[in-house]
Design a protein around this motif. Structure first.
Motif, short mmCIF file in Angstrom:
data_model
loop_
_atom_site.label_atom_id
_atom_site.label_comp_id
_atom_site.label_asym_id
_atom_site.label_seq_id
_atom_site.Cartn_x
_atom_site.Cartn_y
_atom_site.Cartn_z
N THR A 299 43.87 43.61 45.87
CA THR A 299 44.34 43.39 47.62
C THR A 299 45.06 42.01 47.47
OG1 THR A 299 43.34 41.31 48.06
CG2 THR A 299 42.32 44.14 48.69
N MET B 33 39.23 43.24 41.09
CA MET B 33 40.37 42.56 39.99
C MET B 33 40.20 43.10 39.19
SD MET B 33 40.90 38.79 39.59
CE MET B 33 40.09 38.20 40.88
N GLU C 199 44.68 34.40 43.45
CA GLU C 199 44.69 33.80 42.18
C GLU C 199 45.75 33.35 41.55
OE1 GLU C 199 43.02 35.25 39.53
OE2 GLU C 199 41.89 34.78 40.95
N GLU D 78 43.59 38.83 47.42
CA GLU D 78 42.99 38.39 46.21
C GLU D 78 44.69 38.29 45.21
OE1 GLU D 78 39.87 40.54 43.49
OE2 GLU D 78 41.50 41.47 43.32
N CYS E 255 44.84 42.64 40.47
CA CYS E 255 44.31 42.55 41.91
C CYS E 255 44.23 43.32 42.77
CB CYS E 255 44.63 41.18 42.42
SG CYS E 255 45.35 40.06 41.62
#
Length: 112
Positions: free
Chosen positions: A65, A1, A72, A68, A63
């Motif tokens: 992925t 990230m 978030e 991810e 991010c």
């Protein structure tokens, strides 16, 4: 990230609503109880990006992925609830493809 910050002292949230964070650029608006001309948040599932404008400060998080990105957004929803600004909802701006992208990521419960 990766998170970057910039300062845009002469901007307001509408600069981003109608520009780089518009639906035409693949962004949905994140709605909370604290939204105001000096504050706004947007997200793009295709870019895996979250953008927050607050009193001139522009914070962009990208991010790596989908997981991810989802984490978030879930963390942001929890933070808004804990801070009394919830519930957080994602406004896909009547864009069926954008809505479907959030649903595919398992975020349908956060959509308006």
């Amino acid at each position: 990230m990766k998170t970057t910050r910039d300062f845009r002292p002469l901007s307001d949230r509408y600069t981003f609503d109608c520009g780089p964070c518009s639906g035409a650029h693949g962004f949905a608006q994140i709605d909370t109880a604290q939204d105001a001309p000096y504050y706004g948040t947007w997200c793009s599932p295709s870019a895996r990006a979250l953008v927050c404008f607050s009193e001139g400060t522009l914070t962009t998080t990208v991010c790596e992925t989908d997981a991810e990105f989802v984490a978030e957004l879930r963390a942001l929803a929890r933070w808004n609830d804990d801070a009394g600004h919830g519930p957080m909802r994602i406004d896909a701006r009547r864009d069926d493809a954008l809505r479907q992208a959030f649903e595919t990521l398992g975020l349908g419960d956060l959509l308006h």
